[in-house]
Design a protein around this motif. Structure first.
Motif: not given
Length: 128
Positions: A59-83
């Motif tokens: 579960n610790d590994i899953r948290g690292w993967i989900a946290g880094s990929l989720g945080a890394g992809l969420l903001v740039p994807t949202l910004v790309r839609w509007y900017w």
């Protein structure tokens, strides 16, 4: 064993064929490429051993993967839609910075959680 050696060999091949030879040393000899391949294999195994000793459970590994990929992809994807000025380079930089920030947050959160509850609450309100 087959998965392990395949992963280590492919990591070494990625370093030598995709990064070192095209961008760092165009005219590298076969001896130099073999040395880099062996060195990158040792580095990959060492990183794997350190990570294996650092995690507590799956579960610790899953948290690292989900946290880094989720945080890394969420903001740039949202910004790309509007900017309209968000191009490929800024998207890649946003992903890299987001992943590094998420990994740093995971490391700091683990440190803050291991301290006293009052220090955790004072240092990081969301660590509770």
């Amino acid at each position: 064993m087959f998965t392990f050696d395949s992963t280590v060999n492919s990591g070494a091949a990625y370093w030598v064929n995709d990064i070192y030879r095209p961008y760092i040393n165009h005219g590298a000899s076969v001896k130099t490429l073999m040395w880099h391949s062996r060195l990158s294999s040792v580095v990959l195994v060492a990183i794997g051993v350190v990570l294996a000793l650092a995690v507590r459970d799956v579960n610790d590994i899953r948290g690292w993967i989900a946290g880094s990929l989720g945080a890394g992809l969420l903001v740039p994807t949202l910004v790309r839609w509007y900017w309209w000025r968000m191009n490929g380079w800024s998207f890649s930089a946003g992903i890299a910075v987001g992943m590094m920030a998420a990994i740093a947050q995971q490391l700091l959160w683990r440190t803050w959680k291991s301290t006293s509850p009052s220090c955790s609450a004072a240092c990081c309100p969301w660590s509770g």
